[in-house]
Structures are given as C-alpha cells and as structure tokens.
Design a protein around this motif. Structure first.
Motif, PDB file in Angstrom:
ATOM      1  N   ALA A 266      26.994  44.100  33.793  1.00 39.95           N
ATOM      2  CA  ALA A 266      28.429  43.996  33.199  1.00 39.95           C
ATOM      3  C   ALA A 266      29.061  43.016  34.461  1.00 39.95           C
ATOM      4  CB  ALA A 266      28.821  45.519  33.135  1.00 39.95           C
ATOM      5  N   LEU A 267      30.135  42.621  33.947  1.00 35.48           N
ATOM      6  CA  LEU A 267      31.040  42.028  34.950  1.00 35.48           C
ATOM      7  C   LEU A 267      31.980  42.928  35.726  1.00 35.48           C
ATOM      8  CD1 LEU A 267      32.348  39.301  36.092  1.00 35.48           C
ATOM      9  CD2 LEU A 267      33.960  39.198  34.250  1.00 35.48           C
ATOM     10  N   SER A 268      31.481  43.417  36.902  1.00 32.52           N
ATOM     11  CA  SER A 268      32.159  44.446  37.534  1.00 32.52           C
ATOM     12  C   SER A 268      32.855  43.963  38.939  1.00 32.52           C
ATOM     13  CB  SER A 268      31.237  45.678  37.964  1.00 32.52           C
ATOM     14  OG  SER A 268      30.140  44.787  38.958  1.00 32.52           O
ATOM     15  N   VAL A 269      33.743  44.832  39.482  1.00 33.53           N
ATOM     16  CA  VAL A 269      34.188  44.419  40.584  1.00 33.53           C
ATOM     17  C   VAL A 269      32.952  44.365  41.773  1.00 33.53           C
ATOM     18  CG1 VAL A 269      35.887  45.426  42.444  1.00 33.53           C
ATOM     19  CG2 VAL A 269      36.435  45.780  40.302  1.00 33.53           C
ATOM     20  N   LEU A 270      32.091  45.078  41.738  1.00 31.40           N
ATOM     21  CA  LEU A 270      30.783  45.067  42.411  1.00 31.40           C
ATOM     22  C   LEU A 270      30.699  43.494  42.604  1.00 31.40           C
ATOM     23  CD1 LEU A 270      29.680  46.990  44.467  1.00 31.40           C
ATOM     24  CD2 LEU A 270      27.617  47.158  42.801  1.00 31.40           C
ATOM     25  N   LEU A 271      30.226  43.165  41.094  1.00 29.83           N
ATOM     26  CA  LEU A 271      29.615  41.761  41.219  1.00 29.83           C
ATOM     27  C   LEU A 271      30.420  40.635  41.813  1.00 29.83           C
ATOM     28  CD1 LEU A 271      26.855  40.616  39.522  1.00 29.83           C
ATOM     29  CD2 LEU A 271      28.664  39.756  38.123  1.00 29.83           C
ATOM     30  N   VAL A 469      44.291  40.601  62.447  1.00 31.38           N
ATOM     31  CA  VAL A 469      43.818  40.314  61.051  1.00 31.38           C
ATOM     32  C   VAL A 469      42.490  39.677  60.988  1.00 31.38           C
ATOM     33  CG1 VAL A 469      44.725  39.261  59.132  1.00 31.38           C
ATOM     34  CG2 VAL A 469      46.465  39.989  60.498  1.00 31.38           C
ATOM     35  N   GLY A 470      42.399  38.817  61.786  1.00 26.98           N
ATOM     36  CA  GLY A 470      41.136  38.097  61.663  1.00 26.98           C
ATOM     37  C   GLY A 470      39.816  39.191  61.879  1.00 26.98           C
ATOM     38  N   ALA A 471      39.875  39.893  62.951  1.00 28.78           N
ATOM     39  CA  ALA A 471      38.911  41.098  63.338  1.00 28.78           C
ATOM     40  C   ALA A 471      38.575  41.661  61.976  1.00 28.78           C
ATOM     41  CB  ALA A 471      39.317  41.784  64.375  1.00 28.78           C
ATOM     42  N   VAL A 472      39.814  42.578  61.529  1.00 31.87           N
ATOM     43  CA  VAL A 472      39.728  43.444  60.412  1.00 31.87           C
ATOM     44  C   VAL A 472      39.128  42.720  59.141  1.00 31.87           C
ATOM     45  CG1 VAL A 472      40.927  44.821  58.636  1.00 31.87           C
ATOM     46  CG2 VAL A 472      41.537  44.880  61.128  1.00 31.87           C
ATOM     47  N   LEU A 473      39.616  41.674  58.958  1.00 33.03           N
ATOM     48  CA  LEU A 473      38.877  40.914  57.737  1.00 33.03           C
ATOM     49  C   LEU A 473      37.340  40.479  57.677  1.00 33.03           C
ATOM     50  CD1 LEU A 473      41.440  38.396  56.479  1.00 33.03           C
ATOM     51  CD2 LEU A 473      40.321  40.015  55.091  1.00 33.03           C
ATOM     52  N   THR A 474      37.189  40.045  58.958  1.00 33.05           N
ATOM     53  CA  THR A 474      35.659  39.667  58.955  1.00 33.05           C
ATOM     54  C   THR A 474      34.893  40.743  59.236  1.00 33.05           C
ATOM     55  OG1 THR A 474      36.182  39.319  61.475  1.00 33.05           O
ATOM     56  CG2 THR A 474      35.998  37.155  60.288  1.00 33.05           C
ATOM     57  N   ALA A 475      35.076  41.918  60.021  1.00 29.63           N
ATOM     58  CA  ALA A 475      34.448  43.058  59.839  1.00 29.63           C
ATOM     59  C   ALA A 475      34.356  43.679  58.487  1.00 29.63           C
ATOM     60  CB  ALA A 475      35.113  44.070  60.774  1.00 29.63           C
ATOM     61  N   ALA A 476      35.147  43.485  57.778  1.00 28.57           N
ATOM     62  CA  ALA A 476      35.170  43.947  56.223  1.00 28.57           C
ATOM     63  C   ALA A 476      34.103  43.126  55.575  1.00 28.57           C
ATOM     64  CB  ALA A 476      36.371  44.049  55.721  1.00 28.57           C
ATOM     65  N   VAL A 477      34.163  41.792  55.814  1.00 35.49           N
ATOM     66  CA  VAL A 477      33.299  40.859  55.094  1.00 35.49           C
ATOM     67  C   VAL A 477      32.057  41.133  55.691  1.00 35.49           C
ATOM     68  CG1 VAL A 477      32.544  38.284  54.840  1.00 35.49           C
ATOM     69  CG2 VAL A 477      35.026  39.118  54.739  1.00 35.49           C
ATOM     70  N   PHE A 478      31.653  41.316  56.995  1.00 37.14           N
ATOM     71  CA  PHE A 478      30.240  41.860  57.364  1.00 37.14           C
ATOM     72  C   PHE A 478      29.663  42.733  56.757  1.00 37.14           C
ATOM     73  CE2 PHE A 478      28.371  44.743  60.599  1.00 37.14           C
ATOM     74  CZ  PHE A 478      27.095  44.172  60.629  1.00 37.14           C
ATOM     75  N   VAL A 480      30.684  44.551  53.772  1.00 37.07           N
ATOM     76  CA  VAL A 480      30.361  43.983  52.527  1.00 37.07           C
ATOM     77  C   VAL A 480      29.162  43.356  52.218  1.00 37.07           C
ATOM     78  CG1 VAL A 480      31.020  43.137  50.462  1.00 37.07           C
ATOM     79  CG2 VAL A 480      32.857  44.455  51.698  1.00 37.07           C
ATOM     80  N   SER A 481      29.169  42.282  53.159  1.00 43.96           N
ATOM     81  CA  SER A 481      27.882  41.283  53.071  1.00 43.96           C
ATOM     82  C   SER A 481      26.691  41.887  53.291  1.00 43.96           C
ATOM     83  CB  SER A 481      28.408  40.076  54.041  1.00 43.96           C
ATOM     84  OG  SER A 481      27.387  38.984  53.866  1.00 43.96           O
ATOM     85  N   ALA A 482      26.474  42.754  54.470  1.00 40.57           N
ATOM     86  CA  ALA A 482      25.222  43.249  54.766  1.00 40.57           C
ATOM     87  C   ALA A 482      24.908  44.296  53.628  1.00 40.57           C
ATOM     88  CB  ALA A 482      25.558  43.902  56.150  1.00 40.57           C
ATOM     89  N   ALA A 483      25.831  45.253  53.266  1.00 47.73           N
ATOM     90  CA  ALA A 483      25.506  45.932  52.433  1.00 47.73           C
ATOM     91  C   ALA A 483      25.093  45.534  50.988  1.00 47.73           C
ATOM     92  CB  ALA A 483      26.698  46.900  51.887  1.00 47.73           C
ATOM     93  N   SER A 484      25.604  44.490  50.738  1.00 51.96           N
ATOM     94  CA  SER A 484      25.294  43.840  49.294  1.00 51.96           C
ATOM     95  C   SER A 484      24.113  43.112  49.312  1.00 51.96           C
ATOM     96  CB  SER A 484      26.440  43.090  48.573  1.00 51.96           C
ATOM     97  OG  SER A 484      26.901  42.020  49.432  1.00 51.96           O
ATOM     98  N   LYS A 485      23.766  42.613  50.467  1.00 53.43           N
ATOM     99  CA  LYS A 485      22.547  41.628  50.563  1.00 53.43           C
ATOM    100  C   LYS A 485      21.436  42.182  51.004  1.00 53.43           C
ATOM    101  CE  LYS A 485      25.294  37.425  51.621  1.00 53.43           C
ATOM    102  NZ  LYS A 485      25.533  36.673  52.808  1.00 53.43           N
ATOM    103  N   ILE A 486      21.378  43.675  51.288  1.00 60.64           N
ATOM    104  CA  ILE A 486      20.112  44.492  51.701  1.00 60.64           C
ATOM    105  C   ILE A 486      19.047  44.407  50.790  1.00 60.64           C
ATOM    106  CG2 ILE A 486      19.389  46.766  52.320  1.00 60.64           C
ATOM    107  CD1 ILE A 486      21.459  47.248  53.816  1.00 60.64           C
TER     108      ILE A 486
END
Lengths: 683, 683
Positions: A266-271, A469-478, A480-486
């Motif tokens: 399904a086309l989800s927010v997660l996807l 702002v940069g720190a918080v954003l990149t930490a968030a991407v890290f 999300v990125s790590a969790a979704s790519k495991i």
C-alpha cells in the motif's frame, strides 16, 4: 611532521664539528652543526633492482615531491570543485533512481510522489550545505567530522564519526564505480556479465592514479566533472522545454510496473519515508570539501565555502531536474538493472545517437572518478588517526607523491571486495551507503553547536541555530535511514562501525602501553655503561661467512665462543680438530642434539652460559652473532639462511640477548673489499 | 647426518674446561670436553604459546623421537608388505577397469581381449619384480632408481629418474585417493557430488598421519591391506567356483555398450596396445620396496626381496582374477564413473548385502592408504636429493617424528591441487600416471645392467640378462604408454619432468656457487683481526629502547653516534637539546629529509661516514644498532618496527656493514632485569 618549514640555515661560524661531518658527496647539503639535509640523490636506490623498481614507480606514480613542493599542489576553486564535488554531484546519477525503486513497490501510480520526495531532499541539501559553509570558516585547517567532534564532543564521539566516515569512504568508491559501470552497460549491454570485473579494474586504475598525487588527479577530474554538469544541465533544459511546449511524448503517463513477489504494497507514509531515506544518498560527499580546506588556494576558508555553495546548487538542480523529467516521461527503474534511469531519460531527450552515447560516457567517467573523493579523503583521515595513535603507524607514512600509499591500498582492497561480493549491483550496495554519512553529518553539526556555544563570537546565536537545525535534521535522517534499511543490509554498518571504533581504541591502548613501557624521564642523565658482554657464534663449519662472523665477534668482545650443534658427534669431532688448527684462539663447543633439533639445544646452551655467569650479580649482554649469506635474487630467500631465521625469531624474545647479523655478500669475495686478514685470500 | 651412532662417552680425566662448561641444568648430559648432549628438556619451548603449540603437535603428530629410537622403527616383513605394497596391490582395484575402458571403444565384443591384455601385463609384472629382487640385493642401503642411476649412469640420467619418480609420487597420492573415494561413492552415490572435497580431506588426514611417523603408519596399514587381499582373493575364489560349476549367471555375455561420440573404433592392434598401456598402471608402486630396503628388519636385502615376490604374486593374482571375472559376468565400466568395475563384480559375487558393503569399505581404505607409498617415498627421495644439493635444504630438515615435514607438506599440496583440477576423476587422472614410473623402471634396470657389467660377480651374465630384458621391456612400455596417452593429458608429464630436472640442476648450481664463494682453505690459520668499528644508532627519540640500544652500542665500540632522520628540523633541534642533556657523551646528528624518506638518507649518511674514514686504507666495520620493540602478540608485528624492518633489508646488502638487533622486551621494564644504570629506573 609536515608542520613548520625550517628557514634554510647556512654554515654557522665557530662550529666545531664542521670538518668532520661535512659531507664530500652529492647526497647532502650541510645545514648546521651535526645537521645535514638530504638531496634527492640520497633517495636513489643503490642496487640494480632497486633502481629498476624506482624507474617503474616513476613511470606509474610520477617523480617524488619534496615537502616544499606541497604548496604547489594547492587547488583553484574550479579544480577543487571537480576534485571534491565529483562524488556529491555524481550521486545525482543514481539518487533519483533509488527513490523510484522504492515508490514503485506500491505500483505505477505512486511515482507521482517522486518529485515531492526529491524536493524534500533538496531542502535537506540546502540546510546541510549552509551548515557546512560555517565549518569551512570555523575549521580552516580541515574540519572533517572527526576534527570537529574531537575539539567539541570528546574522543569517543569523534572516533564514532571517524569510523562512520571510513566505512562510507569505502562505500563511496564501491557505489560510484558500480554506478559508473552501470552507465556503460546501459549503452553496451554485452558488458553486463563482466560488470564486477570491470568495476574492480576501474578501482585499481583509480588507486594507481591516486598514488600519482593530488594535482594530477585535479587535472584528470576537471574535464569529466564539468562535461557531466554541462551534459546534465542541457538534458534538463531540453527536457523542460519539451514539457513546457507540450510535446506529445510528454504526458506524465502512469508507468506500468510488474508487481513484485507478494504483490504491491500500500502507498503508506512509511513507504514515502523509505523513498526519502534511499534518495538521501544524493547528499553523500557533501562534506568532502570541509575535509579538504587546506588544499584550497588562499584565502582557504572563503574559497572552500563558496565552492561548497556552487556544488550544492549544481547537485540540487540536476537531482531535482532528473526526478521531474523521469516523472514527466513516465520512466521507472529497470528491476534487472540492465539500463539506468538516467540513461532512459537521456535516451528520451537526446535520442539514440551519438549525443546519448557521449553523455553516458561522461556519466561513466564522473562516476568512476567520483570514487576519487574516497581516495582523497580516506587516506587523509587515516593519517590524522595514525598521527593521533588510533591507527597503525604505517598509515602515517607519506608516500613519494604526498599521497598516503597504505590508506589508498587498503581502501582499494575493501572496495574491490564489496564490489565482488555484491556483483557490482548499485541497488544491492546502496542500502549500506549514506547511513554512516548522516551519522557523521549529525555529529559534525552537533559539534558546531557546541563550538558556537563555547566561542560566542559575533552572531553566534544565528550560527548556532542554523547548525542546530542541521544537527537535528541529519540525526533524524540517520535514524530513519538506518531503521528503514536494516532489512536491506544496513545492519552491516551497525555492526562494522562499532567494531572499527573498538579497534581504534585498542590500537591507541597498544601504543600508549608501548610509550609507557619505553618512557625515560626527560632529565635523567644516562651514564656510560660498564657492562661486559659475551659473544656466541653458532657455526655450521668453517667457511668465509663463519670466519667473517667470528672476526667481527672478536672485535666487539673478548669472551667469545663458537658453538656447533649436530646430531652426528663424529662430524663434531672432525670440525673441532680443524677449528683448533685454524682458529686456535676461539673456544669451540659441540652441542650434540640427538633429536636433531637445532634451535632448542642452542638456546638451552645459552641458558647454561648465563647460569655459569651467575656468581657475578650483573647479567652480561649475550651477543649472538649470526652469519648470513646474502644472495642477489629473490629465490635466495628460499635457498639460504632458513636456520638463522628460525633462531633469530627465538632469540629476539630472550633476556639480555642482542643479535649481531653479519651478512656475507657474495660480491665481496676476492675483490678489494676482501679484508686483508681474510684466510680465504691466502688460499 | 644420521650416520653412525656415537658411543656414549663419559667424563674424561684431565679436562680443563669441565668446571666452566659443565651444565648445572636439566638440559644436557656432559659428554666430553667442550661437548654437550642435549636432553629432551632442551627442546621444550620457553614461551606459553610455544608450549601450547608443542602440546598440539604432540597430540596430532606424537612425541619427538631421538635418532637412537630409529632402529625401533624397522619393519617386519608382514608390516613392510602392508606399508610398501599397498600402492601396488591396490592398483588392482582400478587397472582392470582401465583396460576395459579402452577396449569398449571398439564395442562390446572387444572385451574378449581384456583377459589376454591382463595376462600380458602380468607377464610384465613377473619380469619387473624379478629384476627388482636383484636391486634389493645389490643396493641394500636403498636402491631407488635415483641411487642406481646415480651409481651407474651418471647424474643427468639419475635426475631424470628422480624427477619422474617425484611426479609419479604426486600422481600415486592423487589417483589412489580418487579411486578410494570412487569405491565409497559406488556404495553411497549421494556422496558423488562431493568426491573432490572428500578426496582432499582424505589427503590432508593422510599427511597428518604421516607426520606422526613410520611405525604408526605401519600399524594403520597392516589391517586394511590384508583385509583387502583376503576379500579380493575370496571374491575371485567364489567367482571362479561359479564359473567352474556353470552357474547360469555366468555366461560370458557380450555386454551392450553405448557407442562413444563418433561411433565405435575398429578393433585394431593399436587399440589393444593402448589398452595394455592404460592397464600397465597395475605395475605402479612395484618399485617402492627397493626404495625402502633400510627400513626392513635385518637381513634387510633378503627380507625385502622376499616381500617383493609376495607382493608380485598377490597383485598378479588379484589383477588377472578380476579381469577374468568381469569378462565372465559381462561387466564393463560405467562411463559416468558412478560405480567402479570392481564394485560391479563384487556385487555379482557377494550380492547387495553387508559383505559387499564391507568389501567396498576395505577397498576404500587400502586405496586411500595406498597413497601412503607416496608419502613414504617422496619425502625420502626429496631428502636424498636435498642432501646431494639438488633440492633446497629445507627438504633435509628432519621433523620431530623422523618424518620429512617439508616433503610431506608439498606432496599433499600438489596432490590436492591435481584432485581439485580433475575433480577427483580416476579416468581423467590415469593418463598422467605410470608414464614416469616406466621411465624410472627403465632407467633403474639399465643401471643394473651396467652394474653387473662393471661388477662381474658370480652369475653376473645371468643377472645382467634378466635386467636387460626388464630394461628393454619397460622402456618399450614407456614409449608406447607416453605416445598413446599424449592426447589424454600425458604431455603434462613430458613438460613437467624436464622442468623439474632443470630446477634441480639449477638449485645445485646455486649451492655450488655458495660453497665456492665461502670456501676457506683447510689449513690457513685465521689471525685475530685488528680492525676497529664504527657504531651508528638510528634513533626516533629518547626512550628505553633507544637508551638500551645506545648503551649496548657503547659497550662494543668507542666511535659511536646517534642519527635522527626527520622532515621537521624543529623536532630535530628539540631532540638535540634533550639529547645533549641526557646522553652528553654520545654525538648526535640530525639528517633532515625533505622528501620524508627515511632509509635512503640514512644509508647516504653511512656512505658519507665511510668517505670521511677514507684516509685510513682499511675499511672499518660499520655496526648499525637497531632498537627493536618486542611485543608479546602476533599483532605487534603489524604495530611496531616497520621502519627497522625496511632499514634492515637495505643494510643487509651494504658493504662492511653488520646489524646489531637490540630487542627491548616489554617484560624487562621495572623488574630485576632492569640494568642498574638504566635511567628509567631513576624516573
């Protein structure tokens, strides 16, 4: 070590040692009392093989550079953009494809989200580059994440950043080269079965190019990087013209997609978040410029910051433009990886002719060469870590061409291994990529937050806010990125990075231990020793090598004896008779070894000698003289000195024991070099 | 080296050095003036790792044997038959199959020739064994083809024989083990895909068994060899009973054979000759006993000769018997090698039950163990060649268990490589086999002809005649065999054997050159040298390792100086200041190296020192003292002493230069072992 340059000092008046030390040779300039400066001639190998090897190196790697020439290696902004930005800009060649590769899991209609995701990543890019501009100014001596974290957040965090960066340097090389080969196989599908071999070949060629040094790399890089930028911008411009003019080929069609095994998701927010995480690989390489600030022409920080902005603009434009065009043409990635997304777009715009082929060639070149960011960055970082004691000292050895040979070699090795393991598939390699980058982004920005907070220079609040702002954003991407790519293999990173940190901590502890063990108080005066030594020469008969060893042994000590270990007592008696005749003043001991071992009985005999010495309290130095026969060829290592090599390995660990190697060189026999008292000369 | 035993000599009266040399330790017996005999304790490793390794070796390889125990390793005739004949007898398990594999190329009717071919080979076997009986008597110290040819036909021919034998030892191991695995897969076809892996595993296990030494090999071997002989004779006996009683299953049927690609060949003389050449592999291993005469119990030659006869009889009977039975049952080889010929015959006679399985197990065992002939023979031959100087000296190093570790290891390596390359297929390996054997047969017999002609002892004409027949016949088989197998891969032998001979000649020339270069006239008296030396200590700072090196340097020479190579002159000045304070009486030289090289400038500085010395005619010995930091772990090799290692490699080839290794062992710091004048103790 490369620190400040020494002013050339001439001869000083009143120097007592001038006459003795002044070299009458082409090797040195005399630069002070007890002080010589080597000319290039001092580095010329003396042997024929050595000279031949140096010649091969000169052709393949170029002539050696003196430290003084390093300033000439500085880069102009245009060259630096090519050298340090090829990774970042080239990632536009695969980032859009990675977004779509996730979205099509929900079917053809989901690609409508691709432009939105690309724009979100572009916003992230703007924030990250702006944050990094500040790093260039704050750390003009090179503000990699390691340096920033070390200064502001402490060693453990800094090592985490360093390990993440090292891992991603390897991935940079592997992914860029794999993508470059994919750009080629999009044109020449016949090469597809050999993509892994081709990628490994390209990696090796690139490593050799890097051993040649920085400036020439700049020359190589400038051309394809700018050709790619021009080609990609023209592609986007022509494509957009067709969109605007309502070209019938452009109709934003809903592409047909073969459903994956188990049907569409399904086309989800997660996807969409996953698509964002995979697409954020576009930012990889953004930080390269901050690592390389000292390589810019002065004023270094300003030039670096402006180069950073130019890079961000180019990358953002190409990346978003390609996403828009693929959406406009209804193009989706080929699940079999036979043709890249950018190749499909470019075929739509440029047709199937020479322009298409040329752009693919250029894309291949920038991608293969983009790996150079890894070859520029990893050895530099490894050298900093080695100087700080977190990596073996070899990484701090500067190669002939101001390049860091060890780092380059190991980087190439690991990259080739990954390419081989993943069969040079970009889609398979990508999940391991960019996680570490965002970890070091976040650490670097957090370090800057701390930096501004401590420094409180003019406008610090504004700067701190931006980095926060940069720190918080990149930490968030890290996260999300790590969790979704495991599930796609990212766990490799999560395992490898802490292991790397542990190794670095461990290496540091080793060197610390050595320093402590070797520490000498800086004021203690070392008195002249009054110890005696005992000299033992293991012999295998009477020959020139043995005679020479015994003679050297006699000049350095008075208590000398020759030891013959044998399993054949008759041979021992025969040799004793001859020995007493030819070397009457050197005591001769036969050690019979019924088990035919050599090393064990000899060492046991040394123990016995130590024991007989015991009445005197002070232990003597035991000098074991090893005659060595020096051949002229590589195979001589196999033919000779096997026993001496085994004996040395044991003696090195023995108390009070030093080993005197007396090489007998074959050339010396019979020539003027023969010592006058050599008995063989009388024969 | 293993020559005569020395009578145990006790303490001799009037020995002046008794008090000094007499060991107060468990390591030695005192056996004469300046003469010690090592006890086993002298071989016990001193370090923890060394002891652990020795324990592992003891479990895997067994305890070390003294030379004196060697006589206990002698073999009785029954054991010797098992050890030396397993190869020859076991070849009956595949030789009949090889004959049929050729004959069926002309169709099923051609198998009628198989018995005739087998009988012809049996006749050859009788002649060869009879000839070899004479070798046992003429060369009681071990009459391999190499020894016989060396004594009678000169070195070149002898080396040809040696090379052929070495090659065939490798083939013996590979073919025997492949055939053994084939015997197993005939019962358990599920293992067929893993036959190469199984064969390699078996080879490795066998190599380990051989490192344990000869006697235990004898024990292992006696059982399966005799079980196979009994099983095979029973098989033939029961089979022949059924033939004689006219069993309805026995009807000499014409087997149906699938025609090969291109159809059947015509049944020609050539085909029958090729069948003979392939079947003559049955004779492989016949010569093993003559190589091992000294391993027999006395009287060695007689026992060896009789064992030879027994072996020939058993082999001939089994080989011919199996050929007759397969003809009687109409059995032909399986082209896919799924089941062996002997397994088909045995299933016919023994049925499909436990006896069949048991006989296959026994066949596997004798075949896998037959490879032991190779493991017995090749290292012995290599050792003889090494002692004569035709192989690197390592092959003459006797391992702990009277076995020749190097030879065993390399033999196992080559055999595994062949097994892997030919996927453990007996049919594919066979063409490379037995060619070399017949070459060495022919050389050996020709040598004996010469031997008798020179010796002319009683009955020499008769003996010469016998060996002449043997020589001509085996030479003929060699030519036919080589010619007919070239298309099947025999060219490998024809290429490899001359290369091997060339290598041996070359090694000999190398050692000859060394001997000549090192020759010292046996009567020249070596006078005490009056040379001085100059001591140079390259330093990297002031630490315990450096202080220790400087102190040792000071005890051995008066003209000493410390040299610091750096690319940073400031660091040099700082160190000079500290040095002059702490080691004021040791001159300190800074060599600035703008190219950041270390080795080149240091060696150039040594050249400058040599140059300044030139007013005096006599060249001084240059002692370069290298501080070495000795770690306790394998990784310390990576972390430390990299620079010293590179420097050593260059210095070893430098004129007049000796290298003094001064190891600083980490343990010694702070303990009683610290020299009292060590400044670190005062810190």
């Amino acid at each position: 070590m490369i620190g400040g340059r020494r002013p050339l000092s001439g001869r000083k008046v009143g120097d007592r040692r001038v006459r003795i030390e002044r070299p009458h040779s082409a090797y040195f300039r005399y630069t002070g009392p007890g002080q010589l400066t080597a000319r290039r001639a001092a580095n010329v190998p003396k042997t024929g093989i050595g000279r031949a090897w140096a010649r091969v190196k000169a052709v393949a790697i170029g002539r050696p550079l003196a430290s003084e020439e390093e300033i000439g290696e500085r880069l102009s902004k245009t060259k630096a953009l090519a050298v340090f930005s090829s990774d970042a800009i080239s990632s536009s060649a695969y980032a859009s494809e990675e977004i779509l590769r996730i979205l099509v899991l929900a079917g053809g209609a989901a690609v409508v989200w691709s432009v939105e995701v690309a724009l979100a990543i572009a916003v992230l890019l703007v924030i990250v580059t702006t944050s990094y501009r500040q790093v260039c100014h704050a750390y003009p001596s090179g503000g990699g994440a390691y340096a920033v974290a070390r200064a502001n957040l402490g060693v453990p965090v800094a090592l985490l950043a360093a390990a993440a960066l090292l891992f991603d340097y390897v991935m940079t090389v592997a992914v860029s080269i794999a993508a470059g080969i994919a750009a080629t196989t999009s044109v020449v599908p016949e090469l597809l079965p050999y993509r892994a071999e081709l990628a490994i070949l390209a990696t090796i060629l690139l490593a050799v190019a890097n051993l040649r040094g920085l400036r020439e790399s700049g020359n190589i890089f400038a051309i394809p990087t700018y050709l790619y930028v021009v080609g990609a911008l023209a592609l986007i411009g022509l494509g957009l013209v067709r969109v605007v003019t309502g070209d019938p080929a452009v109709m934003f069609p809903t592409p047909t997609v073969t459903p994956p095994e188990g049907g569409f998701e399904a086309l989800s927010v997660l996807l969409i978040v996953r698509a964002f995480a995979f697409g954020s690989v576009a930012l990889s390489g953004t930080e390269a410029i901050t690592n390389g600030v000292p390589a810019f022409k002065p004023p270094e920080p300003r030039n670096a910051a402006n180069t950073m902005t130019a890079m961000g603009l180019l990358l953002g434009t190409i990346f978003v433009g390609l996403s828009v065009l693929s959406f406009a043409f209804g193009i989706v990635p080929d699940p079999a990886e036979k043709v890249t997304l950018i190749a499909q777009v470019s075929r739509q715009v440029y047709g199937d002719g020479i322009v298409f082929v040329f752009f693919q060639v250029v894309t291949t070149l920038i991608l293969v060469l983009a790996a150079n960011t890894g070859f520029n960055g990893a050895p530099r970082l490894a050298r900093i870590l080695a100087v700080d004691g977190y990596m073996p000292r070899q990484f701090a050895i500067v190669g002939d061409r101001l390049a860091y040979s060890w780092g380059i070699g190991i980087l190439a090795g690991f990259s080739c291994a990954l390419i081989w393991l993943f069969d040079a598939s970009v889609a398979a390699l990508i999940p391991l990529y960019s996680i570490g980058i965002f970890l070091s982004f976040a650490i670097s920005q957090a370090g800057m937050v701390r930096h501004w907070y401590e420094e409180r220079s003019r406008g610090w609040r504004w700067k701190l806010g931006l980095n926060l702002v940069g720190a918080v954003l990149t930490a968030a991407v890290f996260v999300v990125s790590a969790a979704s790519k495991i599930p796609n293999g990212a766990w490799v990173v999560i395992v490898a990075v802490p292991i790397l940190v542990g190794l670095m901590v461990w290496v540091r502890a080793q060197y610390r231990g050595q320093e402590a063990a070797l520490f000498v108080a800086p004021d203690a005066v070392v008195p002249r020793p009054h110890r005696s030594q005992r000299v033992v020469v293991p012999v295998n008969g009477i020959n020139r090598a043995v005679v020479q060893a015994v003679n050297v042994g006699r000049t350095i000590g008075s208590d000398i004896r020759a030891v013959y270990v044998t399993d054949d007592p008759d041979a021992g008696e025969k040799l004793r008779e001859r020995w007493n005749r030819q070397l009457p003043d050197v005591p001769f001991v036969v050690v019979e070894s019924p088990y035919r071992a050599f090393v064990g009985p000899l060492v046991a005999y040394l123990d016995v000698l130590d024991h007989t010495w015991s009445p005197e309290k002070e232990a003597p130095t035991m000098v074991v003289v090893l005659p060595e026969y020096v051949g002229r060829h590589w195979w001589d290592r196999i033919l000779y000195n096997q026993t001496a090599r085994r004996l040395r390995a044991v003696l090195v660990g023995r108390e009070h024991t030093v080993i005197l190697d007396v090489p007998y060189r074959r050339e010396q026999g019979g020539s003027a070099a023969t010592p006058p008292d050599d008995p063989a000369a009388a024969a």
